[in-house]
Write a protein that holds these residues in place. Structure first.
Motif, PDB file in Angstrom:
ATOM      1  N   LEU A 276       0.678  -1.105  -0.049  1.00 43.10           N
ATOM      2  CA  LEU A 276       0.011  -0.081  -0.098  1.00 43.10           C
ATOM      3  C   LEU A 276       0.816   1.264  -0.034  1.00 43.10           C
ATOM      4  CD1 LEU A 276      -2.989   1.023   0.176  1.00 43.10           C
ATOM      5  CD2 LEU A 276      -2.619   1.093   2.727  1.00 43.10           C
ATOM      6  N   ALA A 277       2.037   1.069   0.793  1.00 41.85           N
ATOM      7  CA  ALA A 277       2.708   2.485   0.937  1.00 41.85           C
ATOM      8  C   ALA A 277       3.407   2.623  -0.343  1.00 41.85           C
ATOM      9  CB  ALA A 277       3.681   1.990   1.915  1.00 41.85           C
ATOM     10  N   ALA A 278       3.896   1.553  -1.028  1.00 42.77           N
ATOM     11  CA  ALA A 278       4.506   1.560  -2.505  1.00 42.77           C
ATOM     12  C   ALA A 278       4.002   2.190  -3.483  1.00 42.77           C
ATOM     13  CB  ALA A 278       5.162   0.315  -3.012  1.00 42.77           C
ATOM     14  N   ALA A 279       2.732   2.278  -3.462  1.00 38.11           N
ATOM     15  CA  ALA A 279       1.662   2.662  -4.381  1.00 38.11           C
ATOM     16  C   ALA A 279       1.589   4.336  -4.141  1.00 38.11           C
ATOM     17  CB  ALA A 279       0.434   2.028  -4.465  1.00 38.11           C
ATOM     18  N   ARG A 280       2.096   4.923  -2.921  1.00 36.59           N
ATOM     19  CA  ARG A 280       1.620   6.151  -2.735  1.00 36.59           C
ATOM     20  C   ARG A 280       2.718   7.084  -3.224  1.00 36.59           C
ATOM     21  NH1 ARG A 280      -2.739   7.632  -0.857  1.00 36.59           N
ATOM     22  NH2 ARG A 280      -1.781   9.516  -0.170  1.00 36.59           N
ATOM     23  N   PRO A 281       2.425   8.126  -3.647  1.00 36.60           N
ATOM     24  CA  PRO A 281       3.240   9.041  -4.373  1.00 36.60           C
ATOM     25  C   PRO A 281       4.511   9.332  -3.296  1.00 36.60           C
ATOM     26  CG  PRO A 281       1.144  10.092  -4.639  1.00 36.60           C
ATOM     27  CD  PRO A 281       0.934   9.000  -3.647  1.00 36.60           C
ATOM     28  N   GLY A 282       5.704   9.334  -3.629  1.00 37.69           N
ATOM     29  CA  GLY A 282       6.898   9.927  -2.826  1.00 37.69           C
ATOM     30  C   GLY A 282       7.526   8.717  -1.963  1.00 37.69           C
ATOM     31  N   TYR A 283       6.907   7.729  -2.187  1.00 37.73           N
ATOM     32  CA  TYR A 283       7.496   6.376  -1.572  1.00 37.73           C
ATOM     33  C   TYR A 283       8.689   6.193  -1.996  1.00 37.73           C
ATOM     34  CZ  TYR A 283       8.020   1.532  -0.084  1.00 37.73           C
ATOM     35  OH  TYR A 283       8.495   0.429   0.656  1.00 37.73           O
ATOM     36  N   LEU A 284       9.856   5.886  -1.271  1.00 35.50           N
ATOM     37  CA  LEU A 284      11.018   5.525  -1.734  1.00 35.50           C
ATOM     38  C   LEU A 284      11.686   4.294  -1.254  1.00 35.50           C
ATOM     39  CD1 LEU A 284      12.960   8.944  -0.713  1.00 35.50           C
ATOM     40  CD2 LEU A 284      12.130   8.238  -3.087  1.00 35.50           C
ATOM     41  N   GLY A 285      11.137   3.517  -0.171  1.00 36.32           N
ATOM     42  CA  GLY A 285      11.455   2.278   0.099  1.00 36.32           C
ATOM     43  C   GLY A 285      11.335   1.877   1.944  1.00 36.32           C
ATOM     44  N   ILE A 286      11.468   0.799   2.284  1.00 39.71           N
ATOM     45  CA  ILE A 286      11.291   0.443   3.485  1.00 39.71           C
ATOM     46  C   ILE A 286      12.480  -0.450   4.068  1.00 39.71           C
ATOM     47  CG2 ILE A 286       9.951  -1.698   3.001  1.00 39.71           C
ATOM     48  CD1 ILE A 286       7.917  -0.833   5.583  1.00 39.71           C
ATOM     49  N   GLU A 287      12.736  -0.547   5.289  1.00 43.52           N
ATOM     50  CA  GLU A 287      13.618  -1.420   5.795  1.00 43.52           C
ATOM     51  C   GLU A 287      12.946  -1.934   7.245  1.00 43.52           C
ATOM     52  OE1 GLU A 287      18.022   0.028   4.364  1.00 43.52           O
ATOM     53  OE2 GLU A 287      17.140   1.189   6.031  1.00 43.52           O
ATOM     54  N   SER A 288      13.282  -2.997   7.522  1.00 40.30           N
ATOM     55  CA  SER A 288      12.859  -3.717   8.789  1.00 40.30           C
ATOM     56  C   SER A 288      13.721  -4.664   9.246  1.00 40.30           C
ATOM     57  CB  SER A 288      11.339  -4.218   8.396  1.00 40.30           C
ATOM     58  OG  SER A 288      10.742  -4.802   9.565  1.00 40.30           O
ATOM     59  N   ALA A 289      13.808  -4.918  10.695  1.00 38.16           N
ATOM     60  CA  ALA A 289      14.727  -5.633  11.714  1.00 38.16           C
ATOM     61  C   ALA A 289      13.854  -6.039  12.518  1.00 38.16           C
ATOM     62  CB  ALA A 289      15.911  -5.042  11.736  1.00 38.16           C
ATOM     63  N   ARG A 290      14.168  -7.481  12.956  1.00 37.38           N
ATOM     64  CA  ARG A 290      13.390  -7.921  14.311  1.00 37.38           C
ATOM     65  C   ARG A 290      14.276  -8.716  15.167  1.00 37.38           C
ATOM     66  NH1 ARG A 290      10.222  -4.524  13.417  1.00 37.38           N
ATOM     67  NH2 ARG A 290       8.096  -4.902  12.394  1.00 37.38           N
TER      68      ARG A 290
ATOM     69  N   VAL B 134      11.501   1.259   8.949  1.00 42.83           N
ATOM     70  CA  VAL B 134      11.834   2.714   8.770  1.00 42.83           C
ATOM     71  C   VAL B 134      11.426   2.514   7.364  1.00 42.83           C
ATOM     72  CG1 VAL B 134      13.565   4.494   8.228  1.00 42.83           C
ATOM     73  CG2 VAL B 134      13.833   2.610  10.157  1.00 42.83           C
ATOM     74  N   SER B 135      10.497   3.655   7.125  1.00 47.33           N
ATOM     75  CA  SER B 135       9.764   3.917   5.683  1.00 47.33           C
ATOM     76  C   SER B 135      10.523   5.186   5.253  1.00 47.33           C
ATOM     77  CB  SER B 135       8.252   4.090   5.627  1.00 47.33           C
ATOM     78  OG  SER B 135       8.032   4.993   6.620  1.00 47.33           O
ATOM     79  N   TYR B 136      10.933   5.192   4.039  1.00 46.07           N
ATOM     80  CA  TYR B 136      11.673   6.422   3.348  1.00 46.07           C
ATOM     81  C   TYR B 136      10.589   7.099   2.420  1.00 46.07           C
ATOM     82  CZ  TYR B 136      15.696   4.110   5.411  1.00 46.07           C
ATOM     83  OH  TYR B 136      16.569   3.804   6.336  1.00 46.07           O
ATOM     84  N   TRP B 137      10.534   8.556   2.645  1.00 48.29           N
ATOM     85  CA  TRP B 137       9.785   9.194   1.522  1.00 48.29           C
ATOM     86  C   TRP B 137      10.510  10.423   0.992  1.00 48.29           C
ATOM     87  CZ3 TRP B 137       4.965   7.375   0.901  1.00 48.29           C
ATOM     88  CH2 TRP B 137       4.654   6.317   1.669  1.00 48.29           C
ATOM     89  N   ARG B 138      10.061  10.739  -0.274  1.00 46.05           N
ATOM     90  CA  ARG B 138      10.739  11.703  -0.941  1.00 46.05           C
ATOM     91  C   ARG B 138      10.836  13.111  -0.153  1.00 46.05           C
ATOM     92  NH1 ARG B 138       7.407  12.505  -5.208  1.00 46.05           N
ATOM     93  NH2 ARG B 138       6.057  13.459  -3.757  1.00 46.05           N
ATOM     94  N   ASP B 139       9.805  13.410   0.694  1.00 47.92           N
ATOM     95  CA  ASP B 139       9.754  14.650   1.221  1.00 47.92           C
ATOM     96  C   ASP B 139       8.779  14.574   2.719  1.00 47.92           C
ATOM     97  OD1 ASP B 139       7.262  15.193   0.060  1.00 47.92           O
ATOM     98  OD2 ASP B 139       8.176  16.212  -1.247  1.00 47.92           O
ATOM     99  N   ALA B 140       8.557  15.439   3.470  1.00 47.53           N
ATOM    100  CA  ALA B 140       7.862  15.513   4.623  1.00 47.53           C
ATOM    101  C   ALA B 140       6.357  15.513   4.199  1.00 47.53           C
ATOM    102  CB  ALA B 140       8.183  16.914   5.458  1.00 47.53           C
ATOM    103  N   ALA B 141       6.014  16.220   2.971  1.00 42.97           N
ATOM    104  CA  ALA B 141       4.508  16.346   2.628  1.00 42.97           C
ATOM    105  C   ALA B 141       4.097  14.889   2.523  1.00 42.97           C
ATOM    106  CB  ALA B 141       4.293  16.947   1.609  1.00 42.97           C
ATOM    107  N   ALA B 142       5.067  14.057   1.982  1.00 44.01           N
ATOM    108  CA  ALA B 142       4.706  12.684   1.381  1.00 44.01           C
ATOM    109  C   ALA B 142       4.467  11.854   2.633  1.00 44.01           C
ATOM    110  CB  ALA B 142       5.824  12.122   0.509  1.00 44.01           C
ATOM    111  N   ALA B 143       5.446  11.886   3.641  1.00 43.18           N
ATOM    112  CA  ALA B 143       5.370  11.072   4.738  1.00 43.18           C
ATOM    113  C   ALA B 143       3.975  11.599   5.734  1.00 43.18           C
ATOM    114  CB  ALA B 143       6.730  11.403   5.408  1.00 43.18           C
TER     115      ALA B 143
END
Length: 72
Positions: free
Chosen positions: A4-18, A26-35
């Motif tokens: 769902l996040a990947a379909a949003r404008p400004g999405y750059l990627g995600i990293e996860s660890a457990r 951690v999700s990465y976005w192009r800018d604060a507005a996209a986040a």
């Protein structure tokens, strides 16, 4: 949520660890507005509520800017 996040404008990627009961995503976005826009997506809001109610006794959210990212 990642799909769902990947379909949003400004999405750059995600990293996860457990490790055991602890984890970080951690999700990465192009800018604060996209986040901020992602934070308001209805399905994401429902997942957050469910996580707080069912899975996480405590949690922390951080908003930060990545200045550099490099490696080998």
């Amino acid at each position: 949520m990642e799909e769902l996040a990947a379909a949003r404008p400004g999405y750059l990627g995600i990293e996860s660890a457990r490790s055991g009961d602890e984890g970080i995503t951690v999700s990465y976005w192009r800018d604060a507005a996209a986040a901020r826009a992602w934070k308001q997506v209805a399905e994401h809001l429902l997942a957050q509520r469910r996580g707080r109610a069912e899975w996480y006794a405590t949690y922390r959210a951080r908003v930060a800017t990545v200045e550099r990212d490099y490696g080998p």
